[in-house]
Each structure stands twice: as structure tokens, then as C-alpha cells.
Write a protein that holds these residues in place. Structure first.
Motif, mmCIF file in Angstrom:
data_model
loop_
_atom_site.group_PDB
_atom_site.id
_atom_site.type_symbol
_atom_site.label_atom_id
_atom_site.label_comp_id
_atom_site.label_asym_id
_atom_site.label_seq_id
_atom_site.Cartn_x
_atom_site.Cartn_y
_atom_site.Cartn_z
ATOM 1 N N LYS A 1 0.836 -1.197 0.000
ATOM 2 C CA LYS A 1 0.000 0.000 0.000
ATOM 3 C C LYS A 1 0.873 1.250 0.000
ATOM 4 N N THR A 2 1.954 1.221 0.758
ATOM 5 C CA THR A 2 2.836 2.393 0.837
ATOM 6 C C THR A 2 3.391 2.755 -0.529
ATOM 7 N N ASN A 3 3.894 1.763 -1.252
ATOM 8 C CA ASN A 3 4.474 2.043 -2.572
ATOM 9 C C ASN A 3 3.411 2.404 -3.598
ATOM 10 N N ALA A 4 2.247 1.760 -3.501
ATOM 11 C CA ALA A 4 1.161 2.095 -4.426
ATOM 12 C C ALA A 4 0.722 3.537 -4.219
ATOM 13 N N SER A 5 0.560 3.941 -2.963
ATOM 14 C CA SER A 5 0.151 5.312 -2.668
ATOM 15 C C SER A 5 1.214 6.307 -3.132
ATOM 16 N N ARG A 6 2.463 5.952 -2.936
ATOM 17 C CA ARG A 6 3.549 6.854 -3.343
ATOM 18 C C ARG A 6 3.533 7.073 -4.856
ATOM 19 N N ARG A 7 3.384 6.006 -5.606
ATOM 20 C CA ARG A 7 3.403 6.146 -7.073
ATOM 21 C C ARG A 7 2.224 6.974 -7.569
ATOM 22 N N THR A 8 1.036 6.718 -7.031
ATOM 23 C CA THR A 8 -0.133 7.492 -7.462
ATOM 24 C C THR A 8 -0.003 8.943 -7.030
ATOM 25 N N ALA A 9 0.531 9.174 -5.838
ATOM 26 C CA ALA A 9 0.725 10.544 -5.347
ATOM 27 C C ALA A 9 1.712 11.304 -6.220
ATOM 28 N N GLU A 10 2.761 10.644 -6.665
ATOM 29 C CA GLU A 10 3.736 11.301 -7.541
ATOM 30 C C GLU A 10 3.085 11.765 -8.836
ATOM 31 N N LYS A 11 2.182 10.956 -9.371
ATOM 32 C CA LYS A 11 1.466 11.362 -10.584
ATOM 33 C C LYS A 11 0.651 12.629 -10.334
ATOM 34 N N ILE A 12 -0.024 12.684 -9.196
ATOM 35 C CA ILE A 12 -0.832 13.859 -8.885
ATOM 36 C C ILE A 12 0.051 15.084 -8.711
ATOM 37 N N GLY A 13 1.214 14.913 -8.094
ATOM 38 C CA GLY A 13 2.147 16.031 -7.969
ATOM 39 C C GLY A 13 2.533 16.600 -9.321
ATOM 40 N N ARG A 14 2.795 15.717 -10.274
ATOM 41 C CA ARG A 14 3.143 16.188 -11.628
ATOM 42 C C ARG A 14 1.939 16.829 -12.307
ATOM 43 N N TYR A 15 0.743 16.251 -12.108
ATOM 44 C CA TYR A 15 -0.469 16.853 -12.675
ATOM 45 C C TYR A 15 -0.617 18.299 -12.216
ATOM 46 N N TYR A 16 -0.370 18.520 -10.921
ATOM 47 C CA TYR A 16 -0.592 19.884 -10.411
ATOM 48 C C TYR A 16 0.464 20.858 -10.938
ATOM 49 N N ALA A 17 1.666 20.380 -11.167
ATOM 50 C CA ALA A 17 2.677 21.246 -11.775
ATOM 51 C C ALA A 17 2.221 21.694 -13.158
ATOM 52 N N TYR A 18 1.668 20.773 -13.938
ATOM 53 C CA TYR A 18 1.135 21.139 -15.251
ATOM 54 C C TYR A 18 -0.062 22.078 -15.121
ATOM 55 N N ARG A 19 -0.807 21.954 -14.051
ATOM 56 C CA ARG A 19 -1.995 22.800 -13.875
ATOM 57 C C ARG A 19 -1.628 24.265 -13.703
ATOM 58 N N ILE A 20 -0.533 24.546 -13.011
ATOM 59 C CA ILE A 20 -0.229 25.935 -12.675
ATOM 60 C C ILE A 20 0.928 26.531 -13.471
ATOM 61 N N SER A 21 1.688 25.704 -14.191
ATOM 62 C CA SER A 21 2.874 26.222 -14.868
ATOM 63 C C SER A 21 2.933 25.769 -16.318
ATOM 64 N N PRO A 22 3.227 26.673 -17.249
ATOM 65 C CA PRO A 22 3.449 26.243 -18.636
ATOM 66 C C PRO A 22 4.657 25.323 -18.698
ATOM 67 N N MET A 23 4.593 24.350 -19.580
ATOM 68 C CA MET A 23 5.635 23.330 -19.636
ATOM 69 C C MET A 23 6.070 23.059 -21.082
ATOM 70 N N PRO A 24 7.357 22.733 -21.265
ATOM 71 C CA PRO A 24 7.785 22.278 -22.598
ATOM 72 C C PRO A 24 7.232 20.887 -22.856
ATOM 73 N N MET A 25 6.988 20.579 -24.097
ATOM 74 C CA MET A 25 6.519 19.251 -24.465
ATOM 75 C C MET A 25 6.982 18.929 -25.886
ATOM 76 N N ARG A 26 6.927 17.677 -26.232
ATOM 77 C CA ARG A 26 7.316 17.253 -27.575
ATOM 78 C C ARG A 26 6.081 16.782 -28.321
ATOM 79 N N ILE A 27 6.020 17.130 -29.602
ATOM 80 C CA ILE A 27 4.938 16.686 -30.467
ATOM 81 C C ILE A 27 5.539 15.962 -31.662
ATOM 82 N N THR A 28 4.750 15.144 -32.316
ATOM 83 C CA THR A 28 5.212 14.369 -33.463
ATOM 84 C C THR A 28 4.428 14.773 -34.702
ATOM 85 N N ARG A 29 5.132 14.961 -35.805
ATOM 86 C CA ARG A 29 4.500 15.205 -37.095
ATOM 87 C C ARG A 29 4.904 14.077 -38.053
#
Length: 356
Positions: free
Chosen positions: A225-253
Motif C-alpha cells: 500500500k505504501t508504494n502504491a500510494s507513493r506512485r499514485t501521489a507522484e502522478k498527482i504532484g506532476r499533474y498539479y505542476a502542469y496545472r499551474i505552470s506552462p511546460m515544454p513538451m514534444r509533439i510528433t508530425r
């Protein structure tokens, strides 16, 4: 809603990339860097953030007693909360928009429900920002997890030797499945104008599975449970960074690499393969006078891609239009729309980064 719009944009781009040219031998691809705007715009004067863990439980509250009765231990989620904060700050470094610090002291406030606790007072927010010399506070105010394990058997194939011959047989094996449900609530406080510009509640589910010859072995192999919660929490942390800050990204053509009736497609694509895009565009243009409409549509589309790679989005849009309007390439219209979105997104991202 804005997050959904971005996801729709990204999915549309991916689908176009996989469907522009159906002939696998005739397709080429190139990846580009662009900017994704934040879901919300933060005032430009806010440049530094203090991240506060407000998930400490008040031992006098009834919900703590209830947590003991249901087998939930408040301190169990502390490590996952810290993992969320670390992932949030790490993702923020991909952008120049904010610097961040972490308050070392956990604050009380988590209610173990989806209801946010009473907001921090503005005097408290102002004191925190003054102490750590930041412009705003991002507070983790709800953090609650559940981890449910189920068991069962399933069929699997196993190699066995019989009479010197190896063959596959179907056997039963035990599995354990863990479902991790997590609720995280985050608020964004700005003391200068005493405004709380964001209150976001995330509800995410992660599923893990392990299999073995016995039930107990399957459970032992399953993620904790500890590791599962940690991994899911890390995803949410990254989601919130994208929510408040513009970010570089890669696109494919994707673009057309060859066509029987237009040798210039392949000639130009060889230049593109070695990043000589100006030369590729020149070759593709030379074929327009001789090729039929269908192949000319491919050529014009390739020219649009070439200009986008070179950073000339105005010409890229014009050639995408030409591909569609003059030569009837239906993908030219979709590409034109993608270029329009890219321009809008980059303009908004620049505004959020306080750039001209």
C-alpha cells in the motif's frame, strides 16, 4: 475543463500522426518541441511558491478515532504526501515560471474526507510567505488513501517437458489484485491580494496485480500500500505542476516519404532525414508543377511540415491550407487546425511566462 481540452488536443494530434499516411513504407516522422500552457493563469507577480503539507491530524478530532476503528492510520500516508511534493517540485523545474520551497513543519487540517478543511487564515499565509520569502502558498490539504486487495485464480500457459518434447499446457495460478484509491486536495493562496486562486480535488485510482503458484506468494509479490500510494501521489504532484505552470513538451508530425508518381517526395524526404529541411522544401516545391493533385497534396503537406520544423508557422499554415484547398488533401485541414492550436497554446504559454 481546460485540462480536458488539452487532453483532447493531444489525442487529436496523436490520432492524426498515426493516420496521415496509411502506407507504412511511405511514412516519415519528426518530433518538435513546443510549449503547453498551464490550465490556470497565475498572476505574473507570483514567482516563488511555498509548498505546505497541511495533512497533520489533530488527535483530538473524532475522525482520528474513526480511522483507528476502520484500520486507517493517519501517519501511514505521510511518506506518500512527501512523494507528491517532491514530484511536484521536480516537474516545476522543467519550466522557468516558478521557484519553490517546502515548509518543514506539517500543519493541521486534513479531515480524511473530500471536504476541504477551513482555509488557512491570511495572517498565517502572510507569516509563512514572510518567513520563507515566497509570493504564494500551495497547500496540500486533503490526502486520503484506501488499498483493497482481492484474490482469485486464473488460467495461464506453462512450458512442460513430456517424453523429451517441450509443450505448453494450461494451468491454474493464483493472483492478487490491489486497487489503490487516493484523494488529494490542493489550494493556492496569494497573500498580496488575499485571493485563493485555485482549489483542486483529485481522485485517482491505481491497479496492480501479481501472480504466483500459491495465494500467499501472490500476496507477497503484490505491491505494498505504501508504494502504491507513493506512485499514485507522484502522478498527482506532476499533474498539479502542469496545472499551474506552462511546460515544454514534444509533439510528433508525420509526412509522406514516397509516392510512385512523385519522385520528389522521396528525394526531399532524404534531405529531411538528415535535418536539411530547407533543401527538402525546395525539392518538394519542384514537384508541384508535374505531380497530379493527389501527389501534389502530399507535397504541399510535406512543405507545411518542413516550415513548421524550421519554426515558420505562418508559412506552415499557408501550405497546410494549400494542401487542403487546392489539392484536396483532407489531412491538410486537420493539420491547419493543429497549427492554429499550437500557435494559440504557445502564445498563452508565453503570456504565462511573462514573455513578449
Amino acid at each position: 475543463m481546460k485540462t480536458n481540452k488539452f487532453n483532447l488536443y493531444f489525442i487529436t494530434l496523436t490520432l492524426l500522426a498515426t493516420s496521415v499516411m496509411s502506407c507504412s513504407t511511405g511514412r516519415r516522422k519528426v518530433t518538435l518541441r513546443t510549449s503547453r500552457p498551464a490550465d490556470i493563469s497565475v498572476p505574473p507577480q507570483v514567482k516563488s511558491l511555498l509548498v505546505v503539507d497541511r495533512t497533520k491530524f489533530n488527535k483530538n478530532l473524532l475522525n482520528v478515532a474513526e480511522s483507528v476503528l476502520t484500520g486507517e492510520f493517519p501517519e501511514e500516508d505521510k511518506a506518500a504526501t512527501q512523494a507528491l511534493i517532491q514530484a511536484f517540485r521536480a516537474k516545476l523545474t522543467a519550466s522557468t515560471r516558478f521557484t519553490s520551497k517546502v515548509a518543514p513543519i506539517r500543519e493541521e487540517g486534513n479531515s480524511m474526507t473530500t471536504a476541504f478543511p477551513k482555509p488557512l487564515s491570511w495572517s498565517k499565509i502572510q507569516a509563512l510567505c514572510a518567513t520563507y520569502k515566497t509570493d504564494a502558498v500551495v497547500a496540500i490539504e486533503i490526502f486520503d488513501t484506501d488499498f483493497i486487495i482481492t484474490h482469485g485464480t486464473q488460467k495461464t500457459k506453462k512450458k512442460v517437458k513430456e517424453g523429451g518434447v517441450t509443450k505448453q499446457v494450461e494451468v491454474n495460478e493464483f493472483y492478487a489484485r490491489g486497487v489503490n484509491k487516493i484523494k488529494v486536495g490542493i489550494k493556492f493562496y496569494i497573500p498580496a491580494n488575499q485571493s485563493m486562486i485555485d482549489q483542486k480535488l483529485y481522485k485517482k485510482t491505481g491497479t496492480w496485480k501479481a501472480a504466483a503458484a500459491t495465494k500467499s506468494a501472490a500476496v507477497r509479490a503484490l505491491i505494498s500500500k505504501t508504494n502504491a500510494s507513493r506512485r499514485t501521489a507522484e502522478k498527482i504532484g506532476r499533474y498539479y505542476a502542469y496545472r499551474i505552470s506552462p511546460m515544454p513538451m514534444r509533439i510528433t508530425r508525420h509526412f509522406r516519404g514516397k509516392a510512385k508518381r512523385a519522385p520528389e517526395l522521396e528525394q526531399g524526404s532524404r534531405y529531411a532525414d538528415v535535418a536539411k529541411w530547407a533543401e527538402a522544401i525546395k525539392v518538394w516545391k519542384s514537384g508541384l508543377g508535374r505531380a497530379r493533385n493527389k501527389e501534389s497534396g502530399y507535397l504541399a503537406y510535406n512543405i507545411a511540415v518542413g516550415y513548421e520544423v524550421l519554426g515558420d508557422l505562418r508559412n506552415a499554415k499557408e501550405w497546410a491550407q494549400t494542401s487542403y484547398i487546392r489539392y484536396g488533401n483532407k489531412y491538410g485541414k486537420e493539420y491547419y487546425d493543429l497549427l492554429q492550436r499550437r500557435i494559440r497554446n504557445e502564445t498563452r504559454a508565453k503570456q504565462q511566462l511573462n514573455k513578449e
